[in-house]
Design a protein around this motif. Sequence first.
Motif, mmCIF file in Angstrom:
data_model
loop_
_atom_site.group_PDB
_atom_site.id
_atom_site.type_symbol
_atom_site.label_atom_id
_atom_site.label_comp_id
_atom_site.label_asym_id
_atom_site.label_seq_id
_atom_site.Cartn_x
_atom_site.Cartn_y
_atom_site.Cartn_z
ATOM 1 N N ALA A 1 7.409 -88.435 -63.703
ATOM 2 C CA ALA A 1 7.846 -87.526 -62.644
ATOM 3 C C ALA A 1 7.080 -87.747 -61.343
ATOM 4 N N ASP A 2 5.866 -88.311 -61.412
ATOM 5 C CA ASP A 2 5.087 -88.558 -60.196
ATOM 6 C C ASP A 2 5.471 -89.863 -59.500
ATOM 7 N N GLY A 3 6.490 -90.556 -60.032
ATOM 8 C CA GLY A 3 6.968 -91.795 -59.412
ATOM 9 C C GLY A 3 6.378 -93.052 -60.018
ATOM 10 N N SER A 4 5.336 -92.928 -60.812
ATOM 11 C CA SER A 4 4.750 -94.106 -61.437
ATOM 12 C C SER A 4 5.511 -94.434 -62.722
ATOM 13 N N ARG A 5 5.145 -95.543 -63.334
ATOM 14 C CA ARG A 5 5.821 -95.909 -64.575
ATOM 15 C C ARG A 5 4.823 -96.481 -65.566
ATOM 16 N N LEU A 6 5.176 -96.359 -66.809
ATOM 17 C CA LEU A 6 4.384 -96.915 -67.897
ATOM 18 C C LEU A 6 5.299 -97.801 -68.725
ATOM 19 N N ILE A 7 4.772 -98.898 -69.222
ATOM 20 C CA ILE A 7 5.519 -99.758 -70.141
ATOM 21 C C ILE A 7 4.682 -99.856 -71.400
ATOM 22 N N GLN A 8 5.295 -99.584 -72.541
ATOM 23 C CA GLN A 8 4.529 -99.565 -73.786
ATOM 24 C C GLN A 8 5.355 -100.139 -74.929
ATOM 25 N N ARG A 9 4.676 -100.873 -75.807
ATOM 26 C CA ARG A 9 5.308 -101.331 -77.045
ATOM 27 C C ARG A 9 5.156 -100.244 -78.096
ATOM 28 N N PHE A 10 6.224 -100.022 -78.826
ATOM 29 C CA PHE A 10 6.231 -99.092 -79.938
ATOM 30 C C PHE A 10 6.900 -99.789 -81.115
ATOM 31 N N ASN A 11 6.577 -99.361 -82.320
ATOM 32 C CA ASN A 11 7.373 -99.781 -83.470
ATOM 33 C C ASN A 11 8.675 -98.993 -83.422
#
Length: 190
Positions: free
Chosen positions: A123-133
């Motif tokens: 919501a703050d405009g940033s992004r996260l990229i994450q690996r998940f099973n």
Amino acid sequence: VQILLKLWRNGFSLDDGELRSYSDPTNAEFLESVKRGEIPVELQRLVHGGQVNLDMEDHQEQEYVKPRLRFKAFSGEGQKLGSLTPEIVSTPSSPEEEEKSILNAPVLIDDSMPATKIQIRLADGSRLIQRFNQTHRIKDIRDFIIQSRPAFATTDFVLVTTFPNKELTDESLTLQEADILNTVILQQLK
């Protein structure tokens, strides 16, 4: 363009701007042009060859006092922000950025199980990229957001898919069951 030159005991100012010292060579050149009745080069550049009206006020008996900022109401026109179905424009991330996000991740990955990458637009405009099973649950995405950005721990938010726009309300579903493998998830504040 209308410009007001105010002469003070300790310098001069233009249009309630900052005090400019008489001893600065650039400012001395500016004042010499005014004394000769010419428009200073600095102002000529400012108006791009347009007409300049230079008015002067004599305050040489007074020390310069920085003027209070005047309230200037917004004079533009309003635009509605957003839409019912937000358009998601994916920006390619650098491999370094992706790797950094994955290295700092508090998510445990079982390499013997199928995995997926989820991009989370916060919501703050940033992004996260994450690996998940694929067997991780939607709750794990929520926990990952809170661990990565502790400020959201006390904030009420929902997770939403992009197309079709669907709120992920059942957080016990696996990523595979929710059909959100290799997708973009939006965080929306309530």
